[in-house]
Design an enzyme around this catalytic site. Structure first.
Site, PDB file in Angstrom:
ATOM      1  N   ASP A   6       5.876   8.256  11.455  1.00 50.54           N
ATOM      2  CA  ASP A   6       6.431   9.194  10.472  1.00 50.54           C
ATOM      3  C   ASP A   6       5.625  10.481  10.355  1.00 50.54           C
ATOM      4  OD1 ASP A   6       4.347   7.683   9.355  1.00 50.54           O
ATOM      5  OD2 ASP A   6       5.077   8.005   7.314  1.00 50.54           O
ATOM      6  N   ARG A  38      -8.870  -6.835   7.383  1.00 50.66           N
ATOM      7  CA  ARG A  38      -9.557  -5.676   7.954  1.00 50.66           C
ATOM      8  C   ARG A  38     -11.040  -5.795   7.632  1.00 50.66           C
ATOM      9  NH1 ARG A  38      -5.238  -2.921   9.560  1.00 50.66           N
ATOM     10  NH2 ARG A  38      -3.614  -2.157   8.143  1.00 50.66           N
ATOM     11  N   LYS A  66      -0.619  12.459   3.592  1.00 49.16           N
ATOM     12  CA  LYS A  66      -1.441  12.863   4.712  1.00 49.16           C
ATOM     13  C   LYS A  66      -0.541  13.549   5.735  1.00 49.16           C
ATOM     14  CE  LYS A  66      -1.509   8.108   6.484  1.00 49.16           C
ATOM     15  NZ  LYS A  66      -1.110   7.205   5.382  1.00 49.16           N
ATOM     16  N   GLU A 126      -9.884   6.300   6.700  1.00 48.05           N
ATOM     17  CA  GLU A 126     -10.248   5.761   8.010  1.00 48.05           C
ATOM     18  C   GLU A 126      -9.007   5.403   8.841  1.00 48.05           C
ATOM     19  OE1 GLU A 126      -9.278   2.452   8.514  1.00 48.05           O
ATOM     20  OE2 GLU A 126      -8.601   2.428   6.417  1.00 48.05           O
ATOM     21  N   SER A 127      -7.877   5.172   8.175  1.00 51.03           N
ATOM     22  CA  SER A 127      -6.663   4.744   8.862  1.00 51.03           C
ATOM     23  C   SER A 127      -5.909   5.930   9.459  1.00 51.03           C
ATOM     24  CB  SER A 127      -5.765   3.973   7.893  1.00 51.03           C
ATOM     25  OG  SER A 127      -5.489   4.772   6.758  1.00 51.03           O
ATOM     26  N   SER A 138       6.016   3.605   9.063  1.00 49.84           N
ATOM     27  CA  SER A 138       4.854   4.327   9.574  1.00 49.84           C
ATOM     28  C   SER A 138       4.532   4.000  11.028  1.00 49.84           C
ATOM     29  CB  SER A 138       3.670   4.033   8.660  1.00 49.84           C
ATOM     30  OG  SER A 138       2.572   4.798   9.026  1.00 49.84           O
ATOM     31  N   HIS A 139       3.347   3.459  11.245  1.00 49.32           N
ATOM     32  CA  HIS A 139       2.830   3.205  12.590  1.00 49.32           C
ATOM     33  C   HIS A 139       3.324   1.871  13.146  1.00 49.32           C
ATOM     34  CE1 HIS A 139       0.557   1.490   9.413  1.00 49.32           C
ATOM     35  NE2 HIS A 139       0.068   0.590  10.233  1.00 49.32           N
ATOM     36  N   ARG A 148       7.595  -2.625   2.883  1.00 50.58           N
ATOM     37  CA  ARG A 148       7.707  -2.761   4.344  1.00 50.58           C
ATOM     38  C   ARG A 148       8.033  -4.207   4.675  1.00 50.58           C
ATOM     39  NH1 ARG A 148       2.926   1.200   6.391  1.00 50.58           N
ATOM     40  NH2 ARG A 148       3.764   3.005   5.302  1.00 50.58           N
ATOM     41  N   ASP A 156       1.724   9.479  14.389  1.00 47.62           N
ATOM     42  CA  ASP A 156       2.367   8.159  14.295  1.00 47.62           C
ATOM     43  C   ASP A 156       3.874   8.251  14.053  1.00 47.62           C
ATOM     44  OD1 ASP A 156       2.296   9.090  11.701  1.00 47.62           O
ATOM     45  OD2 ASP A 156       2.030   7.092  10.849  1.00 47.62           O
ATOM     46  N   THR A 167       0.831  -1.209   0.000  1.00 45.39           N
ATOM     47  CA  THR A 167       0.000   0.000   0.000  1.00 45.39           C
ATOM     48  C   THR A 167       0.863   1.256   0.000  1.00 45.39           C
ATOM     49  OG1 THR A 167      -1.610  -1.220   1.348  1.00 45.39           O
ATOM     50  CG2 THR A 167      -1.899   1.142   1.217  1.00 45.39           C
ATOM     51  N   LYS A 211      10.053   4.022   0.775  1.00 48.98           N
ATOM     52  CA  LYS A 211       9.197   4.292  -0.385  1.00 48.98           C
ATOM     53  C   LYS A 211       9.744   5.448  -1.195  1.00 48.98           C
ATOM     54  CE  LYS A 211       5.720   7.262   1.768  1.00 48.98           C
ATOM     55  NZ  LYS A 211       4.297   7.533   1.878  1.00 48.98           N
ATOM     56  N   ASP A 258       2.477  11.207   9.598  1.00 44.47           N
ATOM     57  CA  ASP A 258       1.410  11.499   8.634  1.00 44.47           C
ATOM     58  C   ASP A 258       0.017  11.160   9.175  1.00 44.47           C
ATOM     59  OD1 ASP A 258       1.799   8.774   8.474  1.00 44.47           O
ATOM     60  OD2 ASP A 258       2.067   8.703   6.289  1.00 44.47           O
ATOM     61  N   ARG A 259      -0.049  10.304  10.194  1.00 45.04           N
ATOM     62  CA  ARG A 259      -1.363   9.968  10.758  1.00 45.04           C
ATOM     63  C   ARG A 259      -1.679  10.868  11.949  1.00 45.04           C
ATOM     64  NH1 ARG A 259      -2.454   3.555  10.618  1.00 45.04           N
ATOM     65  NH2 ARG A 259      -1.673   3.197   8.507  1.00 45.04           N
TER      66      ARG A 259
HETATM   67  C1  G16 Z   1      -0.589   3.603   4.485  1.00 50.09           C
HETATM   68  C2  G16 Z   1      -1.229   4.286   3.309  1.00 50.09           C
HETATM   69  C3  G16 Z   1      -2.659   4.611   3.617  1.00 50.09           C
HETATM   70  C4  G16 Z   1      -3.393   3.370   4.057  1.00 50.09           C
HETATM   71  C5  G16 Z   1      -2.680   2.724   5.226  1.00 50.09           C
HETATM   72  C6  G16 Z   1      -3.278   1.399   5.617  1.00 50.09           C
HETATM   73  O1  G16 Z   1      -0.501   4.496   5.546  1.00 50.09           O
HETATM   74  O2  G16 Z   1      -0.564   5.467   2.966  1.00 50.09           O
HETATM   75  O3  G16 Z   1      -3.230   5.144   2.473  1.00 50.09           O
HETATM   76  O4  G16 Z   1      -4.706   3.685   4.420  1.00 50.09           O
HETATM   77  O5  G16 Z   1      -1.348   2.483   4.870  1.00 50.09           O
HETATM   78  O6  G16 Z   1      -3.175   0.527   4.558  1.00 50.09           O
HETATM   79  P1  G16 Z   1      -3.554  -1.004   4.709  1.00 50.09           P
HETATM   80  O7  G16 Z   1      -4.996  -1.004   5.129  1.00 50.09           O
HETATM   81  O8  G16 Z   1      -3.326  -1.573   3.362  1.00 50.09           O
HETATM   82  O9  G16 Z   1      -2.700  -1.594   5.799  1.00 50.09           O
HETATM   83  P2  G16 Z   1       0.808   4.609   6.429  1.00 50.09           P
HETATM   84  O10 G16 Z   1       0.479   5.628   7.472  1.00 50.09           O
HETATM   85  O11 G16 Z   1       1.019   3.225   6.987  1.00 50.09           O
HETATM   86  O12 G16 Z   1       1.888   5.025   5.495  1.00 50.09           O
END
Ligand code: G16
Length: 543
Positions: A279, A496, A376, A364-365, A113-114, A22, A277, A18, A126, A281-282
């Site tokens: 990095d 999910r 984000k 939603e994430s 990320s998180h 990772r 989070d 996504t 990325k 962005d959340r």
């Molecule tokens: C990334 C993407 C988001 C996505 C999230 C969860 O966020 O940038 O667009 O909503 O992953 O993705 P998944 O449901 O496929 O785990 P981040 O904050 O992890 O970079």
């Protein structure tokens, strides 16, 4: 300085998910793993000769060592310049901004990320393009193709650079500029939200707690909230980035940001709480005793964005990912602006933002953002909330109550089943997919299926298509269940399940979400046979 051409062989499993690649940190540290992937990024993007790249990450374990390797490879691949955040730090939105500000050709962002950090935890990398946004699917496909045929990577044999020393440095012919990771981002924020208004809010005694979760936003939040906006020292907690995020899980949700949640539900809770989070962005938004779902936060920001200087002329449109609740659709309709539904992944918002079709977007994430960058942006969302709180003089709970009264409330929850056996998860999705055609009209646990399909997206800007983007089942009575496999996990599969129920009866806007969602949850579990198919009866995380 010797430049080395190192012979290598393709390494399996380098398909970006996504949001980039990772993996477990230990996998990234295997011989050639990082180097192969970086060379594939360079090759897949047409080479980096003469180009300028922005490089930085969230400071997790291996961040600095990986940056040294990337710099040596950029040099050997004849890049002209690399702009690097001091100490190797750049939040993802700040990196996006820097790419745009410097008109760079792209950037490499190091983060999972998180996900937790450390030698036994997760790492990620990325590529973002010249618009500052994550590479499109077409580009990540190209990069992946390169990983499958790679036989050689180029790297300079050089000493490590001191990443803390601000200013210009040279590595052979390549310039490396080490920059303050916060300054440009803080400047940008001042052009979007009303700093004097927020400064006055704090001067009047407004209280806040911002949990930086030992991650990259700490320095940004200290500077912007405490130094520039005058929030009292101590407003930002866990503000020192650490390679393992203080042994925590830097995911801003009610489960992992429990300290903040407890504080916000205590007798002496501050007026406003927020977290971000790994990095940056959340974001998570919470009022006194009131958690705001990310979907509701997007709807609220859409309804009130015009109160901030950056959006005074209104919004061109909004976008949300498919599993995100439809709360924002209702606000957009009332504002008479377009609302787009995209697959999960910030990369899908890029074209809409570039084409000027949308101004705000969210997921939603825990992700919300706007056209100021192409990622984000956690701290931006917090600042926009502060601007709205300052302008309206209302509390978070009052704002939410008003929103629900005007547009109805989309009760919402996400259930995550983590580390599920991949084959079992895939089989469950396959079987559900196979049932979809005959589902409309059938009744499950008292709910009648109104429609069932697998989401596919046709990008209205470039005409590209993305299929297999999640199974959605809508029920009569405005309920919806969505199933997806996560694209960011590093172990097994994460299923999910997203649940939503719209309520427009004004007497039923303050119910417990769990109770409201029981019927749709039960119907979704029955339909998918998830428990029997995966052996998992309870989700690992509910948000
Ligand atoms: C990334 C993407 C988001 C996505 C999230 C969860 O966020 O940038 O667009 O909503 O992953 O993705 P998944 O449901 O496929 O785990 P981040 O904050 O992890 O970079």
């Amino acid at each position: 300085m010797p430049m080395q051409n190192v012979r290598t062989t393709p390494i399996e499993g380098q398909k970006p998910g996504t949001s980039g690649l990772r993996k477990k940190t230990a996998v990234f540290r295997r011989p050639h793993f990082l180097e192969n992937y970086v060379q594939s990024i360079f090759d897949g993007t047409g080479g980096v000769e003469g180009k300028t790249l922005v490089i930085g990450g969230d400071g997790r374990f291996f961040n600095d060592a990986a940056i040294q390797i990337i710099l040596r490879m950029a040099c050997a691949n004849s890049a002209a310049k690399c702009v690097v955040g001091q100490g190797g730090l750049l939040s993802t939105p700040a990196a996006s901004h820097l790419i745009r500000l410097r008109k760079a050709d792209g950037g490499l962002i190091l983060s999972a990320s998180h996900n937790p950090g450390g030698p036994d935890a997760d790492f990620g990398l990325k590529y973002n393009g010249p618009n500052g946004g994550p590479a499109t699917e077409a580009l990540t496909d190209k990069i992946y193709e390169c990983t499958k045929t790679l036989v050689l990577y180029k790297i300079a044999a050089a000493e490590d650079l001191d990443l803390h020393k601000l200013g210009s440095h040279k590595l052979e012919n390549m310039v490396i500029e080490i920059v303050d990771p916060v300054a440009d981002y803080a400047d940008l924020m001042q052009t979007i939200v009303d700093f004097p208004k927020i400064r006055q809010l704090f001067a009047d005694g407004f209280t806040m707690c911002f949990d930086a979760m030992h991650a990259v936003t700490g320095p940004y939040a200290h500077t912007v909230l405490e130094d520039m906006l005058g929030a009292p020292k101590g407003t930002v907690i866990n503000g020192q980035p650490s390679p393992d995020f203080g042994k925590g899980h830097p995911d801003p949700n009610p489960i992992w940001a429990k300290t903040l949640m407890d504080k916000m539900h205590s007798a002496d809770a501050p007026d406003f709480g927020a977290a971000s989070d790994g990095d940056g962005d959340r974001n998570m938004i919470v009022g006194r005793g009131a958690y705001v779902t990310p979907s509701d936060s997007l709807a609220l920001l859409t309804a009130h964005a015009h109160l901030a200087p950056g959006y005074r002329d209104g919004l061109a449109g909004v976008a949300r990912s498919m599993p995100t609740s439809r709360a924002v659709d209702r606000v957009a309709e009332s504002l008479g602006i377009g609302c787009f539904e995209t697959p999960t992944g910030w990369k899908f918002f890029g074209n809409l933002l570039d084409a000027g079709k949308v101004t705000l977007c969210g997921e939603e994430s825990a992700g919300t953002g706007s056209d100021h960058v192409r990622e984000k942006d956690g701290l931006w969302a917090v600042l926009l909330w502060l601007n709205i709180l300052a302008e309206t003089g209302k509390s978070v709970s009052e704002l939410m109550a008003d929103l629900w009264k005007a547009h109805g409330r989309c009760y919402y929850s996400r259930l995550d089943f983590e580390g599920v056996d991949s084959d079992k998860a895939m089989t469950m999705m396959d079987r559900l997919r196979a049932k979809l055609d005959g589902l409309a009209g059938s009744t499950i646990g008292g709910l009648t299926v109104a429609a069932a399909d697998e989401f596919a997206y046709l990008d209205p800007v470039d005409g590209s298509q993305s299929t297999g983007q999640g199974i959605r089942i809508t029920f009569a009575g405005d309920a919806r269940a969505v199933f997806r496999l996560s694209g960011t996990g590093t172990q097994g599969a994460t299923i999910r399940l997203y649940l939503e129920q719209l309520e427009t009866n004004t007497d039923r806007l303050q119910e417990a979400p769990d109770a409201v969602l029981t019927a749709v949850r039960d119907a979704a579990l029955t339909l998918s046979d998830l428990v029997a198919m995966t052996g998992r009866s309870t989700p690992d995380v509910i948000t």
